[in-house]
Design a protein around this motif. Structure first.
Motif, PDB file in Angstrom:
ATOM      1  N   GLU A   1      -9.238  49.256  -6.314  1.00  0.00           N
ATOM      2  CA  GLU A   1      -8.961  49.074  -4.887  1.00  0.00           C
ATOM      3  C   GLU A   1      -9.071  50.400  -4.145  1.00  0.00           C
ATOM      4  N   ARG A   2      -8.565  51.468  -4.756  1.00  0.00           N
ATOM      5  CA  ARG A   2      -8.660  52.793  -4.125  1.00  0.00           C
ATOM      6  C   ARG A   2     -10.124  53.186  -3.944  1.00  0.00           C
TER       7      ARG A   2
ATOM      8  N   LEU B   1     -12.032  53.849  -0.508  1.00  0.00           N
ATOM      9  CA  LEU B   1     -12.749  55.098  -0.233  1.00  0.00           C
ATOM     10  C   LEU B   1     -14.184  54.811   0.202  1.00  0.00           C
ATOM     11  N   LYS B   2     -14.827  53.831  -0.467  1.00  0.00           N
ATOM     12  CA  LYS B   2     -16.187  53.456  -0.067  1.00  0.00           C
ATOM     13  C   LYS B   2     -16.201  52.944   1.365  1.00  0.00           C
ATOM     14  N   GLU B   3     -15.225  52.075   1.669  1.00  0.00           N
ATOM     15  CA  GLU B   3     -15.151  51.535   3.028  1.00  0.00           C
ATOM     16  C   GLU B   3     -14.901  52.646   4.039  1.00  0.00           C
TER      17      GLU B   3
ATOM     18  N   LYS C   1     -16.810  56.068   8.278  1.00  0.00           N
ATOM     19  CA  LYS C   1     -17.077  57.428   8.757  1.00  0.00           C
ATOM     20  C   LYS C   1     -18.544  57.564   9.152  1.00  0.00           C
ATOM     21  N   LYS C   2     -19.446  57.053   8.284  1.00  0.00           N
ATOM     22  CA  LYS C   2     -20.878  57.129   8.595  1.00  0.00           C
ATOM     23  C   LYS C   2     -21.192  56.344   9.862  1.00  0.00           C
TER      24      LYS C   2
END
Length: 164
Positions: free
Chosen positions: A75-76, A80-82, A87-88
């Motif tokens: 989940e972490r 982080l991917k999300e 951010k992108k």
């Protein structure tokens, strides 16, 4: 020296007392002792079974904890991917907005420059027309006899216009 001679009567009585003692102990003491030993053995076996059960439960809990830890890590990582994707996206949106704003500013500047250019050209045309009228007026006012003087006057006025 006197040798000790065995007394058979005493020996027989001792054997009889020993047998009676064994019989009494067997009848009255042996069963309670054996019950106590059996009870103790049962409690030890129960404690061992409980310890084994607790050990299995601890192993299950440890496996569950490891599983939960792996899920939390997954989940972490997903979060982080999300977050990286968000951010992108935010950076891309900000870049697009900045590009649009800069293009709008450039377009506005171009429009302003073009209108000022047209205004300056109109002003120059107005001044040229005014100067032409002044030249014509001067030429007409002055009564010149020859063309050379007229040409000198026109050249002089044109030089004045170029200097301004």
């Amino acid at each position: 020296m006197d040798l000790i001679t065995p007394e058979y009567g005493l020996f027989v009585w001792q054997v009889v007392v020993l047998i009676i003692l064994i019989f009494i102990l067997t009848k009255f003491a042996w069963k309670p002792v054996m019950k106590a030993v059996a009870a103790r053995e049962d409690s030890i076996n129960d404690a061992l079974a409980s310890a084994e059960k607790a050990k299995e439960e601890m192993a299950n809990l440890k496996a569950d904890n490891e599983k939960m830890l792996q899920q939390a890590r997954a989940e972490r990582d997903e979060m982080l991917k999300e977050a990286q994707q968000i951010k992108k996206n935010i950076i891309a949106e900000a870049t697009d907005d900045a590009n649009k704003k800069s293009e709008a500013i450039l377009e506005k500047a171009k429009v302003t420059i073009e209108s000022e250019k047209k205004q300056a050209l109109a002003e120059i045309k107005s001044q040229v027309a005014e100067i032409s009228v002044q030249i014509a007026e001067t030429v007409v006012k002055k009564q010149l006899d020859n063309k050379d003087e007229q040409m000198k006057l026109v050249d002089k006025m044109l030089d004045d216009v170029k200097l301004n």
